[in-house]
Design an enzyme around this catalytic site. Structure first.
Site, mmCIF file in Angstrom:
data_model
loop_
_atom_site.group_PDB
_atom_site.id
_atom_site.type_symbol
_atom_site.label_atom_id
_atom_site.label_comp_id
_atom_site.label_asym_id
_atom_site.label_seq_id
_atom_site.Cartn_x
_atom_site.Cartn_y
_atom_site.Cartn_z
ATOM 1 N N MET A 34 0.787 -1.107 -0.026
ATOM 2 C CA MET A 34 -0.019 0.104 0.156
ATOM 3 C C MET A 34 0.879 1.224 -0.076
ATOM 4 S SD MET A 34 -3.122 -0.719 -0.151
ATOM 5 C CE MET A 34 -3.789 0.905 0.283
ATOM 6 N N ARG A 35 2.136 1.178 -0.042
ATOM 7 C CA ARG A 35 3.066 2.313 0.278
ATOM 8 C C ARG A 35 2.934 3.279 -1.288
ATOM 9 N NH1 ARG A 35 7.475 0.088 1.451
ATOM 10 N NH2 ARG A 35 7.449 0.828 3.824
ATOM 11 N N ALA A 36 2.737 2.561 -2.407
ATOM 12 C CA ALA A 36 2.260 3.419 -3.435
ATOM 13 C C ALA A 36 1.124 4.273 -3.374
ATOM 14 C CB ALA A 36 2.365 2.354 -4.782
#
Length: 669
Positions: free
Chosen positions: A279-281
């Site tokens: 989910m970092r993107a």
């Protein structure tokens, strides 16, 4: 608020042809939560110039006077090691750019115990490191891909958490460490691991423009600056101040920007369409879109903000395996934006009404793209090097299959090379195996017990009468640690016609690609020498760019006679030069051949002589025998392995997958 008076450094607004880079740096300074910027580009593209110029447009920083950790007077950190700051006295200073050298130690980065004070005065005195100096500023790492992995992990953890924690040698300190992390790298010298790439918020690929007009403008600006720096800087004083004021306004506006549910869904759908991991993107894209809206003076995130954010936040997160080239497919991005943009409302039936604008962002045309950007931008840098002697063979090209997971391959005995993940070595990290005398003011992890033992016999002579220990600099001992080192893995590959069918050469290439994958994961340097026809060719000089090695190997043709002696001598020359340039990196030679030598008089005798020369120099070698099992077997590769003092492997006895397993089963002595 205005920035400090300009220096004679190259102005940020005078940088030519680097719009994406400048935008990424500005957005990261507006919202440090984005996570910093990684700048990838070929040498000589002014990456460092742009980063160093950034500090000239940043507003000054208010800090607590005398605080080594740059606490904000308006909200000093409760756990500041120099605190508590009950009634702090404020002072203003210019924004800092702290440079972290590639050879820095973990103590230099995090800080360390002041050993002399600890032993002599009995107090725990902490000496801050570079992370403390960079708080509320910029931490710049040039050639970040050459930095030791454990240091990169430390930097990225601090950047993500906004704090640095030191728990070692009796020191337990936590202090704020919020900074904009900026790294630059040349991909030709090796890539960052995908896990580390993902920790950088934004990435920009920088290439020199191929437009002569732009190149002329760059040269004119640089030459004018070098002729009279002060006059050149003064010409840009107005644009510099305007840019600095715009950054301050964007920072103030940041908290007011609204990220609507439709924008969040659009970001999620775009990230999903690019098949990114985790989910970092999504989070980085959302933060960047908000910063871009503030930079544009808007209080609501629109489609153009999402587009700009995706172009900077997603390219380095699309890699599905280590050999995939990072980059952004502009057509795919535009399609994802189109698919995720809500349809415009139905137009009114009023004949006098104008055409509908498609709603917020619905009518925005795609931004034009620079033809020099994208995954093929550095294609020129990846073209094969000029052969050392003669042209390469022009026979058939066999492709490799899916690579296999390789086991550990290591050079015998413990070395003292650069930190890595392959062979045993004395390094800066690892388990303590001894101690040594400190040279001068050398930094490093102290060995407390050894230091006490060195100082104890001299206490009476030094006149100690009370508590504590009289310690001198000459008493300090540093820990000797055993860890793992990185090696130079040089492949010397027979590309002659004697290698036989495409199938067998394909198996060999698959094995080498698998070993290259292992070298990538273990942070090695690799090189490739091929021999065929009448000559040996350095297909790839020693480099950290495993991706380039794979591309050169895949395009390797076969055919012609077998100049085995020339191949061994060329490999020896590559290793000789590599030892001069990087004497701490021990080599491992992997010779892939059937042992035949069919070029020149007494070809095999000359090959045996070259092998003996390599053996005398103690070069660790693996010989992979590619002679087929069927028909008459000459056993020449086995004889050659004996001359080399090398480990021998018969390719005919194993499948392509087992080749990797057998080659990599080298045990450290």
């Amino acid at each position: 608020m205005r920035p400090a008076p300009p220096s004679t450094g190259f102005p940020f607004t005078a940088v030519v042809g680097m719009d994406d880079l400048q935008l990424a740096l500005i957005l990261a300074t507006i919202s440090p939560a984005i996570g910093g910027v990684l700048i990838r580009g070929e040498k000589g593209t002014a990456k460092s110039t742009a980063v160093r110029a950034l500090t000239e447009i940043l507003p000054p920083v208010d800090v607590v006077a005398g605080c080594r950790f740059s606490c904000d007077p308006a909200a000093p950190a409760a756990d500041c090691p120099d605190g508590p700051h009950a009634t702090p006295e404020a002072m203003s200073r210019a924004a800092r750019l702290v440079e972290l050298p590639v050879g820095a130690t973990e103590d230099r980065v995090l800080g360390s115990l002041h050993l002399e004070k600890a032993l002599a005065e009995g107090i725990t005195a902490y000496e801050p490191g570079l992370l403390a100096a960079a708080h509320r500023g910029i931490l710049y790492v040039d050639e970040v891909n050459l930095l030791h992995d454990h240091l990169v992990d430390v930097l990225l953890d601090a950047a993500a958490m906004g704090r640095a924690t030191v728990e070692r040698d009796g020191v337990s300190v936590t202090h704020p460490a919020r900074f904009v992390l900026v790294g630059t790298m040349n991909p030709e010298e090796g890539e960052l691991r995908p896990q580390l790439l993902d920790r950088f918020g934004l990435t920009v690929d920088v290439v020199a423009s191929r437009d002569p007009a732009v190149r002329v403008e760059v040269m004119r600006a640089r030459l004018t600056y070098e002729a009279d720096p002060a006059a050149f800087v003064s010409r840009y004083d107005g644009p510099q101040r305007e840019l600095a004021e715009r950054i301050v306004k964007a920072r103030d506006l940041l908290s007011e920007v609204i990220l609507t549910d439709s924008a969040l869904r659009q970001i999620a759908e775009i990230c999903a369409s690019f098949d990114v991991d985790g989910m970092r993107a999504d989070l980085v894209t959302a933060r960047t879109a908000v910063a871009h809206a503030a930079w544009s003076g808007r209080t609501v995130v629109e489609v153009e903000d999402v587009r700009a954010a995706a172009k900077l936040a997603l390219p380095h997160r699309r890699r599905r395996n280590p050999f995939d080239a990072p980059g952004m497919d502009e057509d795919q991005l535009e399609q994802a934006i189109q698919d995720s943009t809500p349809p415009p409302p139905e137009p009114d039936d009023d004949p006098d009404g104008g055409p509908d604008d498609g709603g917020p962002g619905g009518g925005v045309d795609p931004e034009p793209t620079d033809s020099t950007d994208g995954p093929d931008a550095d294609r020129d840098a990846d073209q094969p090097q000029t052969p050392v002697a003669g042209p390469a063979p022009t026979g058939d090209v066999a492709g490799s299959s899916e690579p296999y997971k390789a086991r550990l391959l290591s050079v015998q005995a413990a070395g003292a090379g650069v930190a890595g993940r392959r062979s045993r070595a004395i390094t800066e990290v690892g388990r303590v195996v001894g101690d040594r005398t400190r040279v001068g003011r050398e930094s490093g992890r102290p060995h407390l017990l050894a230091t006490i033992r060195a100082a104890a016999p001299h206490q009476q002579a030094r006149g100690r009468t009370g508590a504590g220990l009289a310690v001198r600099a000459s008493d300090v001992r540093l820990s000797v640690r055993e860890g793992r080192e990185g090696n130079l893995v040089l492949f010397c590959v027979d590309a002659s016609g004697s290698m036989g069918t495409k199938k067998r050469m394909g198996e060999v290439k698959t094995a080498i690609v698998s070993l290259l994958l292992d070298a990538y994961q273990r942070r090695d340097t690799v090189g490739l020498v091929t021999f065929a026809g009448a000559n040996a060719t350095v297909a790839l000089p020693p480099t950290g760019s495993i991706e380039t090695a794979v591309r050169r190997l895949e395009s390797l043709p076969t055919g012609g006679r077998t100049p085995l002696a020339e191949g061994l001598l060329q490999a020896a020359e590559v290793l000789r030069i590599a030892a001069i340039r990087d004497p701490r990196r021990r080599p491992l030679l992997v010779l892939v051949t059937d042992g035949r030598a069919t070029h020149g008089d007494q070809a095999f005798a000359r090959a045996k002589q070259a092998a003996g020369w390599l053996a005398q120099r103690g070069i660790a070698t693996v010989v992979v025998d590619c002679e087929p099992k069927r028909g008459v077997r000459l056993g020449l590769a086995g004889e050659l392995a004996g001359d080399l003092g090398a480990e021998y492997l018969d390719l005919g006895d194993v499948a392509a997958g087992n080749l990797v397993r057998a080659v990599t089963e080298r045990k450290a002595a």
